[in-house]
Design an enzyme around this catalytic site. Structure first.
Site: not given
Ligand code: GNR
Ligand code: NI
Length: 168
Positions: A138, A51, A92-93, A134-135, A46
């Site tokens: 963000h 981000q 997480c990226l 999670h997204e 994702g």
């Protein structure tokens, strides 16, 4: 298409609150395409616009094994349909190299718009429910490390800052 640089914790820009998308135009669709390219290239499941330093309410994801199920969620909202929590080892990226257990509601109903501005709804459980929550976090300036103890979060922050100094 283009790869977009991904912000890393503790970058303060990851804390911004994203605002709703209002124009469903070619510029938006180009951003969506670039976010998919960036997500697949980074081997993420994702990616939220926050981000890549775009503070608009949109996210892309693909939780399939085959990497053949791209989904776009624009101005997403969700309600919990199963309060019972499930634990998942999250990564997480924007927090590269760290994986920690986070508990979130097991099942949610999501409504959002697609890249053409059409609304849709879906119910999600398992990894898809984890990833969507999670997204959306963000987009609200929140990271999975916020669910950890202050001590764990501080350790992750220090290690990442050290890495970032090395590569700067
Ligand atoms: O690639 C990712 N894997 C992942 C694993 C468990 C829970 C959430 C995620 S999302 C993450 C990509 C990312 O950082 N999205 O914001
Ligand atoms: Ni993330």
């Amino acid at each position: 298409m283009a790869l977009l640089p991904i912000l890393e914790f503790p970058d303060p820009r990851l804390r911004k609150l994203a605002s709703p998308v209002t124009h469903f135009d070619d510029r938006l669709r180009r951003l969506v395409d670039n976010m998919f390219e960036t997500m697949y290239q980074s081997e993420g499941i994702g990616l939220a616009a926050t981000q890549v330093n775009v503070h608009k309410r949109l996210l892309v994801l693909d939780v399939s094994e085959e990497k053949d199920s791209p989904h776009v969620f624009i101005n997403p909202e969700f309600e919990v349909i199963e309060e019972e929590l499930q634990d998942y080892q999250e990564g997480c990226l924007s927090v590269p190299g760290f994986f920690e257990e986070v508990s979130r509601p097991r099942a949610i109903r999501v409504s959002a718009r697609d890249r053409n501005g059409e609304t849709f709804e879906l119910e999600a459980k398992g990894l898809l429910a984890v990833c969507i929550q999670h997204e959306i976090d963000h987009l609200d300036g929140k990271l999975f490390v916020d669910y950890l103890s202050p001590l764990k979060r501080q350790r992750i922050r220090s290690k990442l800052q050290k890495e970032q100094r090395k590569s700067a």
